[in-house]
Design an enzyme around this catalytic site. Structure first.
Site, PDB file in Angstrom:
ATOM      1  N   GLY A 172      45.330 121.844  59.972  1.00 34.84           N
ATOM      2  CA  GLY A 172      46.671 121.706  60.375  1.00 34.84           C
ATOM      3  C   GLY A 172      47.080 122.920  61.231  1.00 34.84           C
ATOM      4  O   GLY A 172      47.578 122.789  62.182  1.00 34.84           O
ATOM      5  N   ALA A 173      46.849 124.159  60.455  1.00 33.86           N
ATOM      6  CA  ALA A 173      47.212 125.424  60.974  1.00 33.86           C
ATOM      7  C   ALA A 173      46.640 126.347  60.236  1.00 33.86           C
ATOM      8  O   ALA A 173      46.118 126.043  59.194  1.00 33.86           O
ATOM      9  CB  ALA A 173      48.905 125.451  60.732  1.00 33.86           C
TER      10      ALA A 173
ATOM     11  N   HIS B 297      55.172 127.050  55.890  1.00 32.33           N
ATOM     12  CA  HIS B 297      53.788 127.310  55.248  1.00 32.33           C
ATOM     13  C   HIS B 297      52.957 128.516  55.640  1.00 32.33           C
ATOM     14  O   HIS B 297      52.811 129.638  54.843  1.00 32.33           O
ATOM     15  CB  HIS B 297      52.783 126.087  54.850  1.00 32.33           C
ATOM     16  CG  HIS B 297      51.619 126.181  54.342  1.00 32.33           C
ATOM     17  ND1 HIS B 297      51.562 125.516  53.015  1.00 32.33           N
ATOM     18  CD2 HIS B 297      50.499 127.076  54.677  1.00 32.33           C
ATOM     19  CE1 HIS B 297      50.252 126.094  52.731  1.00 32.33           C
ATOM     20  NE2 HIS B 297      49.783 126.595  53.571  1.00 32.33           N
ATOM     21  N   GLU B 298      52.781 128.551  56.693  1.00 37.16           N
ATOM     22  CA  GLU B 298      52.007 129.649  57.447  1.00 37.16           C
ATOM     23  C   GLU B 298      52.763 130.966  57.483  1.00 37.16           C
ATOM     24  O   GLU B 298      52.202 132.040  57.308  1.00 37.16           O
ATOM     25  CB  GLU B 298      51.568 129.303  58.941  1.00 37.16           C
ATOM     26  CG  GLU B 298      50.740 127.852  58.913  1.00 37.16           C
ATOM     27  CD  GLU B 298      49.547 127.629  57.978  1.00 37.16           C
ATOM     28  OE1 GLU B 298      48.947 128.653  57.479  1.00 37.16           O
ATOM     29  OE2 GLU B 298      49.172 126.689  57.871  1.00 37.16           O
TER      30      GLU B 298
ATOM     31  N   HIS C 131      52.471 132.732  54.168  1.00 36.81           N
ATOM     32  CA  HIS C 131      51.308 133.274  54.014  1.00 36.81           C
ATOM     33  C   HIS C 131      51.492 134.732  54.335  1.00 36.81           C
ATOM     34  O   HIS C 131      50.537 135.608  54.271  1.00 36.81           O
ATOM     35  CB  HIS C 131      50.266 132.624  54.835  1.00 36.81           C
ATOM     36  CG  HIS C 131      49.477 131.350  53.813  1.00 36.81           C
ATOM     37  ND1 HIS C 131      49.206 131.560  52.597  1.00 36.81           N
ATOM     38  CD2 HIS C 131      49.130 130.178  54.429  1.00 36.81           C
ATOM     39  CE1 HIS C 131      48.679 130.310  52.517  1.00 36.81           C
ATOM     40  NE2 HIS C 131      48.472 129.556  53.276  1.00 36.81           N
TER      41      HIS C 131
ATOM     42  N   GLU D  76      47.216 129.244  48.637  1.00 34.18           N
ATOM     43  CA  GLU D  76      47.624 128.018  49.094  1.00 34.18           C
ATOM     44  C   GLU D  76      48.633 127.413  48.300  1.00 34.18           C
ATOM     45  O   GLU D  76      49.674 126.591  48.737  1.00 34.18           O
ATOM     46  CB  GLU D  76      46.300 127.022  49.121  1.00 34.18           C
ATOM     47  CG  GLU D  76      45.280 127.363  50.174  1.00 34.18           C
ATOM     48  CD  GLU D  76      45.864 127.857  51.490  1.00 34.18           C
ATOM     49  OE1 GLU D  76      47.128 127.447  51.878  1.00 34.18           O
ATOM     50  OE2 GLU D  76      45.406 128.386  52.351  1.00 34.18           O
TER      51      GLU D  76
ATOM     52  N   ARG E  44      34.654 119.961  55.439  1.00 32.14           N
ATOM     53  CA  ARG E  44      35.308 119.427  54.404  1.00 32.14           C
ATOM     54  C   ARG E  44      35.876 118.090  54.608  1.00 32.14           C
ATOM     55  O   ARG E  44      36.030 117.321  53.675  1.00 32.14           O
ATOM     56  CB  ARG E  44      36.293 120.370  53.650  1.00 32.14           C
ATOM     57  CG  ARG E  44      37.559 120.430  54.357  1.00 32.14           C
ATOM     58  CD  ARG E  44      38.383 121.777  53.864  1.00 32.14           C
ATOM     59  NE  ARG E  44      39.400 121.881  54.767  1.00 32.14           N
ATOM     60  CZ  ARG E  44      40.430 121.395  54.587  1.00 32.14           C
ATOM     61  NH1 ARG E  44      40.940 120.894  53.539  1.00 32.14           N
ATOM     62  NH2 ARG E  44      41.514 121.463  55.675  1.00 32.14           N
TER      63      ARG E  44
HETATM   64  N1  BES Z   1      44.919 128.584  55.091  1.00 35.11           N
HETATM   65  C1  BES Z   1      45.039 127.460  55.614  1.00 35.11           C
HETATM   66  C2  BES Z   1      44.071 126.644  56.695  1.00 35.11           C
HETATM   67  C3  BES Z   1      43.077 126.316  56.148  1.00 35.11           C
HETATM   68  C4  BES Z   1      42.743 125.074  55.578  1.00 35.11           C
HETATM   69  C5  BES Z   1      41.791 127.141  56.231  1.00 35.11           C
HETATM   70  C6  BES Z   1      41.672 124.704  55.003  1.00 35.11           C
HETATM   71  C7  BES Z   1      40.698 126.559  55.741  1.00 35.11           C
HETATM   72  C8  BES Z   1      40.432 125.486  55.071  1.00 35.11           C
HETATM   73  C9  BES Z   1      46.483 126.899  56.116  1.00 35.11           C
HETATM   74  O1  BES Z   1      47.512 127.962  55.515  1.00 35.11           O
HETATM   75  C10 BES Z   1      46.985 125.594  55.409  1.00 35.11           C
HETATM   76  O2  BES Z   1      47.050 125.301  54.210  1.00 35.11           O
HETATM   77  N2  BES Z   1      46.980 124.566  56.524  1.00 35.11           N
HETATM   78  C11 BES Z   1      47.154 123.317  56.278  1.00 35.11           C
HETATM   79  C12 BES Z   1      48.684 122.807  56.837  1.00 35.11           C
HETATM   80  C13 BES Z   1      49.780 123.277  55.956  1.00 35.11           C
HETATM   81  C14 BES Z   1      50.780 122.763  56.486  1.00 35.11           C
HETATM   82  C15 BES Z   1      49.632 122.887  54.616  1.00 35.11           C
HETATM   83  C16 BES Z   1      46.279 122.495  56.686  1.00 35.11           C
HETATM   84  O3  BES Z   1      45.331 122.943  57.561  1.00 35.11           O
HETATM   85  O4  BES Z   1      45.859 121.543  56.234  1.00 35.11           O
HETATM   86 ZN    ZN Z   2      47.833 127.685  53.567  1.00 32.92          ZN
END
Ligand code: BES
Ligand code: ZN
Length: 941
Positions: free
Chosen positions: A329-330, A365-366, A369, A388, A864
């Site tokens: 997602g991000a 969320h981002e 972090h 997370e 994944r």
């Molecule tokens: N750090 C993650 C991105 C990520 C997700 C990296 C899975 C590797 C594997 C980022 O902070 C994140 O959690 N992104 C979410 C969206 C967010 C709104 C929860 C995502 O990508 O699902």
């Molecule tokens: Zn995250």
């Protein structure tokens, strides 16, 4: 263990063949047969390990040691990258400054899918270098040993491909306004993909500073990275962009983007905590106006975090960019957060209320972090939840701070907490802190336990210690560990330090170290007090016999109990895991008690039936005597307990009688979700029609009230409307379907005038569902193909999956495999949508099995989303035939990559579904045909 009979047969038939022929075959043939037998046995071993006593385990024991040796510590990277947008390949050079902490003659670092063209070490002689595929290592052997405390410089020239991938350094394309394809290149490294863009020590604790130069085409293209650009060298066709040396950070946070994007900018006010700084939002030029909402919200939420953390933002700028092709997602790259277009771009003519909230949530969320995760990072992925879980928790606070009228605090309950309670009531779950090593295991850990359970137990902890103390602990933690790495204990140390009366670590370890959670059973004693006991909560009663008792805490938890009673008393106490039972003393006049106030605790509560009855009476006579969150909690627990056969189904069903008075989004969301899932579960059962009438009668009133006109500025009412209309359509309420069809037909006649964005998914999906004409589907498909707004495109895609024709769905599934029709990033969403349609379920299942090898070839076993697909598409399977098919598939393809746990979950869920029907069907239909039918007749829709 299931299917052992089947497998015994397979083995026996092989054995018979082996035996009958052994005397005549030559030795070679015999050896082959033995090998085949051995292969079958190996498959059985693996299979049994998945499904046998060890169902609870996340993985097979690994013998490969994936961690880097500890002899070397990198401190600085000097990186030069040249992504060639035309050829789709890149070249690069780097110099890494490394401290030798243990004498060694080998330099071992990560490198994967890179061509290494040259390796040198300043003032040393390299004997050889080799790549080790399995561990993704580049092993450089020197002719002489490096002494302890030496400081060396390693230089490498490398190159790689950017096409057809979504991780590492990759290219992404889009159509500009003139209709030309434009290419950009960008990066996504978390968790283990930095090594696909440059050789590096790709572990989160090996932080270093980065000095980055990026070559980009001159003219309309430019480059951005984590830090500000300091220089630019014009070289004719190309230009070098040189960036300021970064602060010390983990490799997975490095980011570069080469693009022709436009940007908007704003200023983030530090209000006394550090300096003001600028925030830029980048997007394709023709969409740049769509960043306005994100920019405004982004600045506001960043300002909130600065005040909350009380730690200055560590960099001098914070950018964000909407990338047309993006795997997750991000991603929180420090100083340069990247997003899917749907997660950043907001346009009132395309985006719904839910889209708006989700954009805000993602940004919150981002940006959370940027401190929690980037400034302070987990030592190793075992503690991923620190990143997370905390960001998930914080994002609700962040959005709530900026939009207090969106009800975010209660929404945590329905979006994060309640769903993970379902997942975590299975034996295939896993503890929050989970040992992982291989890239497959690491990527699989980005799951609902790390995010939602992690976020939920942090929320419980905050409620326990109080938000001010919690905030203080967070600040202390960030200050103490800034630019460094931590484990769970470091965080708990800071929380424990700000409280005096609770042993935080002792309590929290019961939540982070063992999987699952308890149900508290409450009964009333003769003296008027309440007695509370605890038991692990498992959704399938049969699981209690299979559950291993391998936890140090014996699957008991230290539970922060909170309660309210009918005389307005509020109280709290801690129920330690090593205590058998706890009493709650109340005034003798107290009638009912409700535990887990606002559902801030990560547990369920069951009462003896007479207490449930009192709660239900109270709900019906005066719903407002409970807070929104408590009403949502009562509904959710009552259904979950009944589903698990720990409570008669009569109780949740009787509770639904109060819904006639309910008008809040959050409780209705719980009820509506349940009404839809019961609808699906009972679809092929005798009681279906009775159920349908009953469910329709329940939403009749609120359906009339929300209507089909979207409010200009009532966020929660808008959310409620969509939830109710979706449910009404799913339950086949005639008026709802008719309204959807009318709007759908009007839209097809004049596609430039579309329904309100909030209503589009409902109109497209249920409009399509009611159409039997192939040309209608084709028309919608053409609109989908031509659509350039990512958010609208997804809505149209969803609509296409609503058709009730398996042939059409199959065709769509095939078409979706073409990257030009459905981007790789959206492929799994599309497949899931089709599988969620009862007509599409078997289509997808057949396709998935047939195409498995092609899917692996395209996405890789480390993906994944591919891993998770199996549990998603089989989530509604409820027959032993399907169970066997799934198990046979696993035996045929034992390699599961990042999907190991998803497979366990799939099998467990199907067994649960089969047993659920057997256990509850009669109960539900009996109640419905008795009590409910009288009620239903009165309020027929
Ligand atoms: N750090 C993650 C991105 C990520 C997700 C990296 C899975 C590797 C594997 C980022 O902070 C994140 O959690 N992104 C979410 C969206 C967010 C709104 C929860 C995502 O990508 O699902
Ligand atoms: Zn995250």
């Amino acid at each position: 263990m299931f299917l052992s009979g089947y497998w015994l047969q397979v083995v026996l038939s092989w054995a018979v063949v082996a035996f009958a022929t052994a005397t005549v075959v030559v030795a070679v043939q015999k050896a082959k047969l033995e090998k085949d037998l051995q292969d079958v046995q190996n498959k059985i071993d693996i299979y049994e390990e998945w499904n046998g006593e060890s169902t609870h385990r996340m993985k097979r024991e690994d013998t490969v040691k994936y961690r880097l040796p500890t002899a070397l510590v990198p401190t600085h990277y000097n990186l030069y990258w040249h992504p060639d947008l035309e050829t789709g390949s890149f070249t690069g050079q780097l110099r890494i400054t490394i401290n030798v902490v243990e004498a060694t003659n080998q330099i071992v670092l990560h490198s994967y899918l890179l061509d290494i063209t040259n390796v040198y070490v300043l003032n040393r002689e390299v004997d050889k270098f080799e790549l080790e595929e399995e561990r993704q290592f580049l092993i450089i052997t020197l002719t002489e040993e490096l002494p302890k405390d030496a400081r060396i410089t390693l230089g490498i020239l490398f190159g790689g491909q950017m096409k057809d991938k979504l991780v590492g350094l990759y290219s992404s394309t889009y159509l500009n306004e003139a209709g030309d394809t434009r290419t950009i290149s960008t990066t996504k490294f978390e968790p283990t993909y930095a090594r696909q863009a440059f050789p590096c020590f790709d572990e989160p604790a090996l932080k270093a500073t980065f000095e980055i130069t990026v070559v980009h085409p001159s003219g309309s293209y430019h480059a951005v990275s984590n830090m500000q650009q300091t220089e630019s060298n014009y070289l004719g066709d190309f230009t070098e962009a040189i960036f300021e040396t970064s602060v010390s950070m983990s490799t997975y946070l490095v980011c570069i983007i080469v693009s022709d994007f436009s940007s908007y900018s704003t200023t983030v006010r530090a209000n006394g905590i550090g300096e003001d700084f600028s925030m830029q939002a980048y997007a394709t030029s023709h969409q740049i106006e769509k960043v306005e909402f994100a920019l405004e919200f982004g600045a506001a939420v960043t300002e909130y975090y600065i005040q909350y953390y009380k730690v200055p933002y560590p960099l001098t700028k914070l950018d964000m960019a909407a990338i047309p092709d993006f795997a997750s997602g991000a991603m929180e790259h420090w100083g340069l957060v990247t997003y899917r277009e749907t997660a950043l771009l907001y346009d009132t003519s395309y985006s719904s209320t839910a889209n708006k909230q989700s954009i805000a949530g993602t940004l919150a969320h981002e940006i959370a972090h940027q401190w929690f995760g980037n400034l302070v990072t987990m030592k190793w992925w075992n503690d991923l939840w620190l990143n997370e879980g905390f960001a998930r928790f914080m994002q609700y606070k962040g959005v709530d701070a900026v939009h207090p009228d969106w009800g975010m605090i209660e929404q945590f309950q329905i979006v994060a907490l309640q769903p993970v309670l379902v997942y975590d009531a299975k034996l295939s779950s896993h503890p929050i802190v989970q040992k992982v090593e291989s890239p497959d295991e690491i990527t699989a850990l980005f799951d609902t336990i790390s995010y939602e359970k992690g976020g939920s137990v942090i929320r419980m902890l905050e409620a326990l210690v109080g938000s001010d103390k919690f905030e203080e602990a967070v600040t202390n933690y960030l200050v103490k560990h800034q630019f460094n790495n931590t484990v769970t204990d470091d965080f708990l140390t800071e929380v424990e330090a700000v409280v005096t009366d609770v042993e935080i670590k002792k309590l929290m370890l019961t939540w982070t170290e063992q999987m699952g959670y308890p149900v508290l059973n409450v009964s009333k004693e003769a003296d008027g007090s309440f007695q509370v006991t605890q038991q692990r909560f498992l959704s399938n009663p049969a699981s209690y016999d299979e559950a291993p008792s391998d936890s140090e805490y014996g699957y008991r938890w230290s539970v922060p109990i909170t309660y309210i009673t009918d005389d307005g008393t509020e109280g709290s106490l801690i129920y330690d895991y090593d205590v058998e039972t706890v009493p709650i003393f109340v005034a003798s006049t107290v009638q009912w008690i409700k535990l887990n106030v606002n559902q801030t605790g990560y547990y369920r509560v069951n009462y003896e039936e007479s207490l449930w009855t009192l709660l239900i009476q109270q709900l019906i006579s005066n719903p407002d005597s409970f807070e929104i969150a408590d009403r949502a909690h009562l509904l959710n627990d009552a259904f979950a307990l009944a589903d698990a056969s720990q409570l008669s189904y009569r109780i949740p069903l009787e509770m639904t009688a109060y819904l006639g008075q309910e008008r809040d989004f959050v409780p209705w969301y719980v009820a509506a979700t349940k009404l839809r899932s019961l609808h699906r579960s009972l679809m092929f059962s005798e009681g279906y029609v009775t159920y349908l009438n009953y469910a329709r009668s329940l939403i009749a009133g609120v359906y009339e009230e929300v209507g089909w006109t979207v409010d200009a500025d009532n966020h929660l009412k808008n959310r409620l409307r969509v939830s109710i209309l979706t449910t009404a359509c799913a339950l086949g309420v005639p008026d709802c379907l008719e309204q959807a069809a009318q709007r759908f037909n009007a839209f097809l006649l004049n596609p430039t005038s579309r329904p309100s964005p909030d209503l589009r998914e409902i109109v497209y999906y249920y409009g399509m569902q009611q159409s039997t004409s192939q040309s209608t589907w084709e028309q919608l498909f053409q609109l989908f193909v031509a659509e350039t707004d990512a958010s609208e495109k997804l809505k149209l895609m969803y609509g296409l999956t609503g058709v009730l024709n398996s042939q059409t769905l199959f065709n769509f599934l095939v078409l979706a495999g073409d990257e030009n029709i459905v981007r790789s990033q959206d492929y799994f969403t599309c497949v899931q949508y089709i599988a969620a349609n009862p007509v599409g379920e078997s289509v997808v299942w057949e396709f998935f099995r047939e195409q498995w090898l092609q899917l692996i070839a395209r996405f890789g076993l480390n993906n994944r989303n591919l891993g998770r697909l199996i549990s998603q598409i089989t989530a509604n399977f409820a027959s032993s035939v399907k169970l066997e098919e799934v198990q046979q598939f696993f035996v045929k393809y034992p390699e599961s990559g990042a999907g190991a746990n998803s497979r366990l979950e799939a099998v467990e869920t199907i067994k649960y579904n089969i047993e659920w029907l057997a256990r509850n069907h009669a109960d539900i239909t009996d109640w419905l045909s008795g009590t409910a039918s009288a009620l239903t007749k009165k309020t027929q829709l």
